[in-house]
Write a protein that holds these residues in place. Sequence first.
Motif, PDB file in Angstrom:
ATOM      1  N   LYS A  36      55.996  74.356  49.382  1.00  0.00           N
ATOM      2  CA  LYS A  36      55.701  75.275  48.281  1.00  0.00           C
ATOM      3  C   LYS A  36      54.286  75.065  47.759  1.00  0.00           C
ATOM      4  O   LYS A  36      53.551  76.020  47.507  1.00  0.00           O
ATOM      5  CB  LYS A  36      56.710  75.073  47.151  1.00  0.00           C
ATOM      6  CG  LYS A  36      56.533  76.037  45.995  1.00  0.00           C
ATOM      7  CD  LYS A  36      57.643  75.869  44.957  1.00  0.00           C
ATOM      8  CE  LYS A  36      57.471  76.874  43.819  1.00  0.00           C
ATOM      9  NZ  LYS A  36      58.568  76.743  42.818  1.00  0.00           N
ATOM     10  N   GLN A  37      53.891  73.801  47.608  1.00  0.00           N
ATOM     11  CA  GLN A  37      52.558  73.487  47.100  1.00  0.00           C
ATOM     12  C   GLN A  37      51.471  74.009  48.030  1.00  0.00           C
ATOM     13  O   GLN A  37      50.415  74.458  47.597  1.00  0.00           O
ATOM     14  CB  GLN A  37      52.417  71.973  46.934  1.00  0.00           C
ATOM     15  CG  GLN A  37      51.113  71.531  46.304  1.00  0.00           C
ATOM     16  CD  GLN A  37      51.008  71.940  44.854  1.00  0.00           C
ATOM     17  OE1 GLN A  37      51.826  71.563  44.028  1.00  0.00           O
ATOM     18  NE2 GLN A  37      50.001  72.731  44.525  1.00  0.00           N
ATOM     19  N   MET A  38      51.750  73.991  49.337  1.00  0.00           N
ATOM     20  CA  MET A  38      50.769  74.450  50.322  1.00  0.00           C
ATOM     21  C   MET A  38      50.809  75.962  50.532  1.00  0.00           C
ATOM     22  O   MET A  38      50.033  76.494  51.321  1.00  0.00           O
ATOM     23  CB  MET A  38      50.997  73.734  51.654  1.00  0.00           C
ATOM     24  CG  MET A  38      50.724  72.254  51.602  1.00  0.00           C
ATOM     25  SD  MET A  38      50.711  71.453  53.236  1.00  0.00           S
ATOM     26  CE  MET A  38      52.385  71.756  53.810  1.00  0.00           C
ATOM     27  N   ASP A  69      59.867  81.831  48.094  1.00  0.00           N
ATOM     28  CA  ASP A  69      61.080  81.537  47.322  1.00  0.00           C
ATOM     29  C   ASP A  69      61.414  82.658  46.341  1.00  0.00           C
ATOM     30  O   ASP A  69      61.957  82.419  45.267  1.00  0.00           O
ATOM     31  CB  ASP A  69      60.969  80.196  46.594  1.00  0.00           C
ATOM     32  CG  ASP A  69      59.779  80.130  45.655  1.00  0.00           C
ATOM     33  OD1 ASP A  69      59.010  81.115  45.595  1.00  0.00           O
ATOM     34  OD2 ASP A  69      59.601  79.098  44.983  1.00  0.00           O
ATOM     35  N   THR A  70      61.071  83.889  46.715  1.00  0.00           N
ATOM     36  CA  THR A  70      61.433  85.024  45.863  1.00  0.00           C
ATOM     37  C   THR A  70      62.948  85.141  45.739  1.00  0.00           C
ATOM     38  O   THR A  70      63.457  85.659  44.751  1.00  0.00           O
ATOM     39  CB  THR A  70      60.856  86.344  46.422  1.00  0.00           C
ATOM     40  OG1 THR A  70      61.184  86.450  47.817  1.00  0.00           O
ATOM     41  CG2 THR A  70      59.346  86.386  46.266  1.00  0.00           C
ATOM     42  N   SER A 116      67.917  81.244  46.392  1.00  0.00           N
ATOM     43  CA  SER A 116      69.081  80.767  47.126  1.00  0.00           C
ATOM     44  C   SER A 116      68.808  80.633  48.621  1.00  0.00           C
ATOM     45  O   SER A 116      69.485  79.872  49.316  1.00  0.00           O
ATOM     46  CB  SER A 116      70.283  81.704  46.902  1.00  0.00           C
ATOM     47  OG  SER A 116      70.023  82.990  47.455  1.00  0.00           O
ATOM     48  N   VAL A 117      67.838  81.386  49.102  1.00  0.00           N
ATOM     49  CA  VAL A 117      67.481  81.314  50.523  1.00  0.00           C
ATOM     50  C   VAL A 117      65.954  81.282  50.662  1.00  0.00           C
ATOM     51  O   VAL A 117      65.327  82.296  50.979  1.00  0.00           O
ATOM     52  CB  VAL A 117      68.053  82.499  51.325  1.00  0.00           C
ATOM     53  CG1 VAL A 117      67.829  82.287  52.827  1.00  0.00           C
ATOM     54  CG2 VAL A 117      69.530  82.678  51.066  1.00  0.00           C
ATOM     55  N   PRO A 118      65.321  80.141  50.426  1.00  0.00           N
ATOM     56  CA  PRO A 118      63.869  80.053  50.607  1.00  0.00           C
ATOM     57  C   PRO A 118      63.507  80.220  52.073  1.00  0.00           C
ATOM     58  O   PRO A 118      64.297  79.877  52.975  1.00  0.00           O
ATOM     59  CB  PRO A 118      63.530  78.647  50.100  1.00  0.00           C
ATOM     60  CG  PRO A 118      64.809  77.884  50.172  1.00  0.00           C
ATOM     61  CD  PRO A 118      65.901  78.876  49.956  1.00  0.00           C
ATOM     62  N   ARG A 119      62.333  80.763  52.315  1.00  0.00           N
ATOM     63  CA  ARG A 119      61.898  81.048  53.672  1.00  0.00           C
ATOM     64  C   ARG A 119      60.495  80.507  53.917  1.00  0.00           C
ATOM     65  O   ARG A 119      59.641  80.552  53.032  1.00  0.00           O
ATOM     66  CB  ARG A 119      61.916  82.562  53.928  1.00  0.00           C
ATOM     67  CG  ARG A 119      63.306  83.192  53.854  1.00  0.00           C
ATOM     68  CD  ARG A 119      63.226  84.707  53.802  1.00  0.00           C
ATOM     69  NE  ARG A 119      64.531  85.335  53.944  1.00  0.00           N
ATOM     70  CZ  ARG A 119      65.373  85.554  52.927  1.00  0.00           C
ATOM     71  NH1 ARG A 119      65.034  85.194  51.691  1.00  0.00           N
ATOM     72  NH2 ARG A 119      66.536  86.137  53.152  1.00  0.00           N
ATOM     73  N   VAL A 120      60.268  80.033  55.120  1.00  0.00           N
ATOM     74  CA  VAL A 120      58.939  79.583  55.535  1.00  0.00           C
ATOM     75  C   VAL A 120      58.164  80.798  56.031  1.00  0.00           C
ATOM     76  O   VAL A 120      58.666  81.580  56.840  1.00  0.00           O
ATOM     77  CB  VAL A 120      59.039  78.530  56.659  1.00  0.00           C
ATOM     78  CG1 VAL A 120      57.652  78.170  57.189  1.00  0.00           C
ATOM     79  CG2 VAL A 120      59.766  77.284  56.158  1.00  0.00           C
ATOM     80  N   ILE A 121      56.939  80.987  55.517  1.00  0.00           N
ATOM     81  CA  ILE A 121      56.078  82.095  55.933  1.00  0.00           C
ATOM     82  C   ILE A 121      55.272  81.617  57.143  1.00  0.00           C
ATOM     83  O   ILE A 121      54.450  80.704  57.039  1.00  0.00           O
ATOM     84  CB  ILE A 121      55.135  82.522  54.796  1.00  0.00           C
ATOM     85  CG1 ILE A 121      55.915  82.779  53.509  1.00  0.00           C
ATOM     86  CG2 ILE A 121      54.340  83.758  55.192  1.00  0.00           C
ATOM     87  CD1 ILE A 121      55.033  82.993  52.294  1.00  0.00           C
ATOM     88  N   CYS A 150      58.616  93.725  51.478  1.00  0.00           N
ATOM     89  CA  CYS A 150      57.403  94.163  50.789  1.00  0.00           C
ATOM     90  C   CYS A 150      57.626  94.276  49.294  1.00  0.00           C
ATOM     91  O   CYS A 150      56.817  93.824  48.493  1.00  0.00           O
ATOM     92  CB  CYS A 150      56.947  95.501  51.366  1.00  0.00           C
ATOM     93  SG  CYS A 150      55.292  96.000  50.869  1.00  0.00           S
ATOM     94  N   SER A 151      58.748  94.874  48.908  1.00  0.00           N
ATOM     95  CA  SER A 151      59.021  95.049  47.486  1.00  0.00           C
ATOM     96  C   SER A 151      59.364  93.733  46.816  1.00  0.00           C
ATOM     97  O   SER A 151      59.109  93.532  45.632  1.00  0.00           O
ATOM     98  CB  SER A 151      60.162  96.056  47.285  1.00  0.00           C
ATOM     99  OG  SER A 151      61.344  95.593  47.910  1.00  0.00           O
TER     100      SER A 151
END
Length: 491
Positions: A262-264, A269-270, A273-278, A446-447
Amino acid sequence: ATEARLKDITEALAHTFATLPKNERGAVGTAGARYAIHRLFVQRHGWQVQGVAPEGETWSSSSPVAALGEGVPGHVQDLLDKRFGSHGLDLHELAVLAATLENMIHAEAIQSLEATYKVYGESTEGVLDETGTERIVDSYMQAYVLGHNMSELTRQMVDRMHSRIDRALPLWQKTREFLRDVQREVAPGLSMFSFADVTRIVETVSERYGRFQDAEDCEDIRSRLVKLEEASGTGRVKLVDFYASVMKHGNWQFREHPELLKQMGALDDTDPSVPRVIIPNYVNTPSNCLNPASAFYAICCRDMCEELMDHVESKIRDPFARPEKIVDVVSALPSASVSAPRTLPAALVRKLQEVAVHHNGLVPLHSRLFAQWMHFAYPRECQYPHISGTTLNTTTKEWAAATGLRMSLSNAEVEAYVESQSAASKKASTSAVMAGDGEDEADVLCSAMWTPDEELIDVEAWRTAHSERQLTDARSSPRSVLRAVAMVGAL
């Protein structure tokens, strides 16, 4: 050689310079110069130059002159900074600054090469046979990649480095092949090598190693992430799948702490409950950078978006453009993962038109909102641009020291996270499908992550250029500035 390099750099800077907003003298200011030089070295060599790379802050937070460091006396730096403040830099002056920095980096490489000769008791005035040359070049490269200062090494230390290199650098044998290829190209047919000959080899190696490293290491990271992609073309991997791949697929490197990700700026994490790596943000994090024996730069994965932006700049050749022009250019622009020509999603076109409305009908090419739009147009290649100050381009060791947390999760922690999050991830995926019934995946993403926060590379220069454009448009068609608004209403 210096004149040829200056000409080469001038040509490489031309597209970016043409599309940066300028002052009445036709020159770019501190922020624009820093941005252009950063992109130049990233594209040419994969170098993240200290004092030029943004490191999570705005482009105007420091001057590119700072990158010259102790290589330029303080009073000269003061004169250069004063020049920026009063005049800015035109294309030639910008190229001279970049060439000066590149020359200093080459001088650093030569100093390390001289130290390598000294370790082996060789004179820079003499000549070496092919075996001796390869030994010198290999030793130089090993110290360079491992981040060792050759002038601080003894012959015994260098011999020990040689004996352990295959364990310390798994790619070493491929690296040696790369070195021999460069040697044959730069010094073809030679059986005896002068110091000048070896210098040419080393300089070329330092310039090309970034792309070699990207092809061998970074491309492997990209392909592993794409295989885990949540849905084709989204550019995102569920964090639970990211960690699960450590055990399932042997992706040993995918274990950074969630807070570090997250810091990088690598975590979406929008949906908490399900954070995603970009994917592109992760690939371009400092944890994937190599810190060679250089006081000037780190070698990082190639930013795949740079070539796309260079093409857009070459077609627009202006600091801004109307949305329909950009849509035409991008619709015809393929990438490694996107075929063309294509029809852009309606939601994406609307977002671009909103950007134009925000700027009275024009889209600034060098802005956070356009970078954000490019991310959704090319999710695997272009990074999501976080707002300045919300992420920190720090090394993993620096982050661990500052937070007291371990930078990587243990196997037990990875397993515990996967077990606890798997059920929640499946439930969230089902809910998302039901909530987005009939909605395109790209539209939902996108939204969800789009924010209206704008940041311009050079605010004052943009305002000047934008005002001049508005006056020109008003003379030719008083209603032209309202065109983007009308387009939004028509959709």
